[in-house]
Design a protein around this motif. Structure first.
Motif, PDB file in Angstrom:
ATOM      1  N   ILE A  90       0.874  -1.167   0.000  1.00  0.00           N
ATOM      2  CA  ILE A  90       0.000   0.000   0.000  1.00  0.00           C
ATOM      3  C   ILE A  90       0.916   1.224   0.000  1.00  0.00           C
ATOM      4  CG2 ILE A  90      -1.852   1.234   1.202  1.00  0.00           C
ATOM      5  CD1 ILE A  90      -2.792  -1.530   0.395  1.00  0.00           C
ATOM      6  N   VAL A  91       0.870   1.976  -1.082  1.00  0.00           N
ATOM      7  CA  VAL A  91       1.852   3.043  -1.290  1.00  0.00           C
ATOM      8  C   VAL A  91       1.205   4.417  -1.158  1.00  0.00           C
ATOM      9  CG1 VAL A  91       3.512   4.023  -2.924  1.00  0.00           C
ATOM     10  CG2 VAL A  91       3.198   1.543  -2.799  1.00  0.00           C
ATOM     11  N   ARG A  92       1.878   5.268  -0.396  1.00  0.00           N
ATOM     12  CA  ARG A  92       1.374   6.609  -0.144  1.00  0.00           C
ATOM     13  C   ARG A  92       1.508   7.489  -1.386  1.00  0.00           C
ATOM     14  NH1 ARG A  92       5.013   8.474   3.901  1.00  0.00           N
ATOM     15  NH2 ARG A  92       6.399   8.638   2.130  1.00  0.00           N
ATOM     16  N   GLY A  93       0.464   8.239  -1.666  1.00  0.00           N
ATOM     17  CA  GLY A  93       0.538   9.231  -2.740  1.00  0.00           C
ATOM     18  C   GLY A  93      -0.188   8.794  -3.985  1.00  0.00           C
ATOM     19  N   GLU A  94      -0.291   9.707  -4.925  1.00  0.00           N
ATOM     20  CA  GLU A  94      -1.020   9.457  -6.165  1.00  0.00           C
ATOM     21  C   GLU A  94      -0.342   8.318  -6.937  1.00  0.00           C
ATOM     22  OE1 GLU A  94       1.290  12.255  -6.141  1.00  0.00           O
ATOM     23  OE2 GLU A  94       0.038  12.544  -4.350  1.00  0.00           O
ATOM     24  N   ASP A  95      -1.004   7.901  -7.953  1.00  0.00           N
ATOM     25  CA  ASP A  95      -0.492   6.839  -8.815  1.00  0.00           C
ATOM     26  C   ASP A  95       0.876   7.234  -9.392  1.00  0.00           C
ATOM     27  OD1 ASP A  95      -0.049   4.935 -10.719  1.00  0.00           O
ATOM     28  OD2 ASP A  95      -2.180   4.757 -11.220  1.00  0.00           O
ATOM     29  N   HIS A  96       1.899   6.489  -9.038  1.00  0.00           N
ATOM     30  CA  HIS A  96       3.237   6.772  -9.558  1.00  0.00           C
ATOM     31  C   HIS A  96       3.536   5.903 -10.775  1.00  0.00           C
ATOM     32  CE1 HIS A  96       4.677   8.982  -5.984  1.00  0.00           C
ATOM     33  NE2 HIS A  96       3.920   8.158  -5.312  1.00  0.00           N
ATOM     34  N   SER A  97       2.553   5.130 -11.233  1.00  0.00           N
ATOM     35  CA  SER A  97       2.905   4.063 -12.175  1.00  0.00           C
ATOM     36  C   SER A  97       3.442   4.592 -13.503  1.00  0.00           C
ATOM     37  CB  SER A  97       1.717   3.124 -12.394  1.00  0.00           C
ATOM     38  OG  SER A  97       0.601   3.860 -12.816  1.00  0.00           O
ATOM     39  N   ARG A  98       3.079   5.817 -13.857  1.00  0.00           N
ATOM     40  CA  ARG A  98       3.619   6.348 -15.114  1.00  0.00           C
ATOM     41  C   ARG A  98       5.071   6.741 -14.979  1.00  0.00           C
ATOM     42  NH1 ARG A  98      -0.682  10.320 -17.740  1.00  0.00           N
ATOM     43  NH2 ARG A  98      -2.413   8.879 -17.630  1.00  0.00           N
ATOM     44  N   VAL A 117      -2.650   4.757  -2.556  1.00  0.00           N
ATOM     45  CA  VAL A 117      -3.760   5.338  -1.800  1.00  0.00           C
ATOM     46  C   VAL A 117      -3.455   6.811  -1.510  1.00  0.00           C
ATOM     47  CG1 VAL A 117      -4.410   3.142  -0.721  1.00  0.00           C
ATOM     48  CG2 VAL A 117      -2.851   4.682   0.481  1.00  0.00           C
ATOM     49  N   SER A 118      -4.504   7.582  -1.286  1.00  0.00           N
ATOM     50  CA  SER A 118      -4.346   9.009  -0.998  1.00  0.00           C
ATOM     51  C   SER A 118      -3.601   9.176   0.328  1.00  0.00           C
ATOM     52  CB  SER A 118      -5.714   9.664  -0.881  1.00  0.00           C
ATOM     53  OG  SER A 118      -6.390   9.128   0.237  1.00  0.00           O
ATOM     54  N   ARG A 119      -3.024  10.354   0.507  1.00  0.00           N
ATOM     55  CA  ARG A 119      -2.341  10.650   1.772  1.00  0.00           C
ATOM     56  C   ARG A 119      -3.302  10.512   2.946  1.00  0.00           C
ATOM     57  NH1 ARG A 119       2.850  12.773   0.941  1.00  0.00           N
ATOM     58  NH2 ARG A 119       3.175  12.416  -1.260  1.00  0.00           N
ATOM     59  N   GLN A 120      -4.576  10.872   2.668  1.00  0.00           N
ATOM     60  CA  GLN A 120      -5.640  10.761   3.675  1.00  0.00           C
ATOM     61  C   GLN A 120      -5.797   9.313   4.132  1.00  0.00           C
ATOM     62  OE1 GLN A 120      -6.227  13.728   3.902  1.00  0.00           O
ATOM     63  NE2 GLN A 120      -7.928  13.905   5.348  1.00  0.00           N
ATOM     64  N   GLU A 121      -5.942   8.432   3.148  1.00  0.00           N
ATOM     65  CA  GLU A 121      -6.121   7.024   3.490  1.00  0.00           C
ATOM     66  C   GLU A 121      -4.860   6.450   4.147  1.00  0.00           C
ATOM     67  OE1 GLU A 121      -7.861   4.486   0.474  1.00  0.00           O
ATOM     68  OE2 GLU A 121      -7.118   2.661   1.467  1.00  0.00           O
ATOM     69  N   TYR A 122      -3.709   6.902   3.664  1.00  0.00           N
ATOM     70  CA  TYR A 122      -2.444   6.373   4.210  1.00  0.00           C
ATOM     71  C   TYR A 122      -2.323   6.656   5.704  1.00  0.00           C
ATOM     72  CZ  TYR A 122       2.387   4.807   4.214  1.00  0.00           C
ATOM     73  OH  TYR A 122       3.551   4.102   4.461  1.00  0.00           O
ATOM     74  N   LYS A 123      -2.939   7.760   6.118  1.00  0.00           N
ATOM     75  CA  LYS A 123      -2.900   8.132   7.551  1.00  0.00           C
ATOM     76  C   LYS A 123      -3.594   7.093   8.441  1.00  0.00           C
ATOM     77  CE  LYS A 123      -2.278  13.086   7.317  1.00  0.00           C
ATOM     78  NZ  LYS A 123      -3.052  14.135   6.652  1.00  0.00           N
ATOM     79  N   LEU A 124      -4.442   6.266   7.829  1.00  0.00           N
ATOM     80  CA  LEU A 124      -5.166   5.244   8.611  1.00  0.00           C
ATOM     81  C   LEU A 124      -4.339   3.981   8.841  1.00  0.00           C
ATOM     82  CD1 LEU A 124      -8.623   5.485   6.772  1.00  0.00           C
ATOM     83  CD2 LEU A 124      -8.071   6.357   9.059  1.00  0.00           C
ATOM     84  N   ARG A 125      -3.060   3.998   8.411  1.00  0.00           N
ATOM     85  CA  ARG A 125      -2.287   2.750   8.380  1.00  0.00           C
ATOM     86  C   ARG A 125      -2.072   2.070   9.729  1.00  0.00           C
ATOM     87  NH1 ARG A 125       0.823   7.071   8.045  1.00  0.00           N
ATOM     88  NH2 ARG A 125       2.838   7.195   9.088  1.00  0.00           N
ATOM     89  N   HIS A 126      -2.347   2.772  10.829  1.00  0.00           N
ATOM     90  CA  HIS A 126      -2.229   2.106  12.138  1.00  0.00           C
ATOM     91  C   HIS A 126      -3.600   1.850  12.773  1.00  0.00           C
ATOM     92  CE1 HIS A 126       2.056   2.634  11.875  1.00  0.00           C
ATOM     93  NE2 HIS A 126       1.958   3.952  11.836  1.00  0.00           N
ATOM     94  N   ASP A 127      -4.664   2.170  12.051  1.00  0.00           N
ATOM     95  CA  ASP A 127      -6.021   2.051  12.586  1.00  0.00           C
ATOM     96  C   ASP A 127      -6.512   0.592  12.489  1.00  0.00           C
ATOM     97  OD1 ASP A 127      -8.718   3.846  13.033  1.00  0.00           O
ATOM     98  OD2 ASP A 127      -9.118   2.031  11.851  1.00  0.00           O
ATOM     99  N   THR A 128      -6.903   0.032  13.625  1.00  0.00           N
ATOM    100  CA  THR A 128      -7.242  -1.395  13.682  1.00  0.00           C
ATOM    101  C   THR A 128      -8.362  -1.779  12.720  1.00  0.00           C
ATOM    102  OG1 THR A 128      -6.792  -1.102  16.016  1.00  0.00           O
ATOM    103  CG2 THR A 128      -7.556  -3.262  15.351  1.00  0.00           C
ATOM    104  N   GLU A 129      -9.419  -0.970  12.688  1.00  0.00           N
ATOM    105  CA  GLU A 129     -10.560  -1.295  11.814  1.00  0.00           C
ATOM    106  C   GLU A 129     -10.142  -1.261  10.345  1.00  0.00           C
ATOM    107  OE1 GLU A 129     -13.560  -2.530  12.503  1.00  0.00           O
ATOM    108  OE2 GLU A 129     -12.658  -2.638  14.515  1.00  0.00           O
ATOM    109  N   TYR A 130      -9.378  -0.222  10.002  1.00  0.00           N
ATOM    110  CA  TYR A 130      -8.892  -0.091   8.623  1.00  0.00           C
ATOM    111  C   TYR A 130      -8.042  -1.302   8.234  1.00  0.00           C
ATOM    112  CZ  TYR A 130      -6.195   1.607   4.635  1.00  0.00           C
ATOM    113  OH  TYR A 130      -5.604   1.723   3.414  1.00  0.00           O
ATOM    114  N   LEU A 131      -7.183  -1.712   9.150  1.00  0.00           N
ATOM    115  CA  LEU A 131      -6.281  -2.837   8.861  1.00  0.00           C
ATOM    116  C   LEU A 131      -7.055  -4.138   8.668  1.00  0.00           C
ATOM    117  CD1 LEU A 131      -3.282  -1.983  11.202  1.00  0.00           C
ATOM    118  CD2 LEU A 131      -3.403  -1.778   8.720  1.00  0.00           C
ATOM    119  N   LYS A 132      -8.108  -4.324   9.480  1.00  0.00           N
ATOM    120  CA  LYS A 132      -8.954  -5.506   9.315  1.00  0.00           C
ATOM    121  C   LYS A 132      -9.536  -5.527   7.912  1.00  0.00           C
ATOM    122  CE  LYS A 132     -10.811  -6.477  13.844  1.00  0.00           C
ATOM    123  NZ  LYS A 132     -11.900  -6.013  14.691  1.00  0.00           N
TER     124      LYS A 132
END
Ligand SMILES: *Cc1c(COP(=O)(O)O)cnc(C)c1O
Length: 302
Positions: A90-98, A117-132
């Motif tokens: 799960i990589v932080r930031g916009e699509d780097h694939s180009r 994933v967006s920076r917003q979503e990346y911030k959830l990376r330690h959240d238990t519910e998100y991780l589930k």
């Protein structure tokens, strides 16, 4: 267990340098950069018990987090491939694939599925519910947090300390490390050893809390000295002074450092020695935590 066939014990080399003789300080370098060609340095130490845990619990898929230049993603992609496990990044930031970074290209070639994933979503990376939720989405993956920093990681780093102390027969006054998440520093402290941690990021003051949290409940830990002024502008930033230092160091000692972590750590160490921060007779083990796949091309000496 011979997980991924590491080259252990890694060498411990004494530095011969006039600046050290003058200051009466000894530096040994623990060459964890040589532990594995792809799962290098502290990433191998930190992943070892996480991987064993995942395997013993029967997981066949690993999921982890990182930025587009993350040495940790690189290590997990290579480890998963070697162990025959599916890997998801799960990589932080916009699509780097180009305009893919070398790190992410390597990860993809090792078979890692990259999800931006967006920076917003990346911030959830330690959240238990998100991780589930993400674990479920990706085939009930085993979650390895950013940097591989878990309490299991401390155990692997602790083995580096035991290994080192067998090699020099004494407890050094300090271990010096570059810090990103503080997991490596915490592992050394958990062995009762003192740590000089040089933050590779700007505003590294948070590391003290994070390290304390990782050490929660551990008794007789070592002392931490945290240095937050050797970041050279922030994570993955550098200037010509740092580059010159790394080139000179390599020229004098034949040891390659890189500009994101180990170069900053060693620069800080020599700066402190120049400022007579350490009493004569101090012994320091500087840990070469690897990361050389991210070396700037202009620093490559071969
Ligand atoms: C990841 C990394 C670090 C930072 O380690 P933490 O345990 O996250 O503090 C240091 N050096 C190198 C070369 C790394 O790749």
């Amino acid at each position: 267990m011979d997980l991924l066939s590491p080259q252990v014990p890694t060498p411990l080399t004494a530095l011969t340098d006039d600046r050290l003789l003058e200051a009466g300080v000894k530096i040994f370098i623990k060459r964890d950069d040589l532990i594995h060609p792809f799962v290098s340095g502290n990433k191998w130490r930190k992943l070892k018990y996480n991987l064993l845990d995942a395997r013993s619990k029967g997981y066949s898929s690993l999921l982890t987090f990182g930025g587009a230049f993350s040495n940790h993603l690189y290590a997990v992609a290579a480890a998963g491939n070697a162990l025959g496990m599916r890997t998801v990044g799960i990589v932080r930031g916009e699509d780097h694939s180009r305009k893919e970074t070398d790190t992410l290209r390597f990860c993809r070639k090792q078979g890692m599925e990259i999800n931006y994933v967006s920076r917003q979503e990346y911030k959830l990376r330690h959240d238990t519910e998100y991780l589930k939720k993400v674990s479920y989405t990706f085939d009930h993956s085993y979650i390895i947090p950013e940097g591989g920093t878990t309490t299991l990681a401390l155990q692997g780093v602790g083995e580096m300390v035991t290994e080192t102390e067998k090699q020099i027969n004494v407890k050094p006054d300090y271990y010096a490390v570059a810090a990103g998440t503080g997991g490596t520093a915490a592992g050394i402290l958990s062995m009762g050893s003192n740590v000089l941690a040089v933050s590779a990021l700007k505003g590294g003051g948070f590391l003290r809390n994070d390290i304390d949290a990782l050490l929660d409940g551990k008794s007789a830990t070592g002392d931490l000295e945290l240095f937050t002024d050797y970041h050279f502008g922030g994570y993955a930033r550098w200037n010509s002074e740092l580059i010159e230092f790394i080139k000179n160091f390599n020229g004098m000692h034949g040891i390659q450092l890189e500009q994101v972590y180990t170069g900053k750590m060693m620069y800080g160490l020599f700066d402190l020695i120049g400022k007579q921060h350490f009493p004569r007779g101090t012994t320091i083990v500087a840990v070469h935590t690897g990361g050389l796949q991210g070396l700037l091309p202009e620093l490559r000496s071969y």
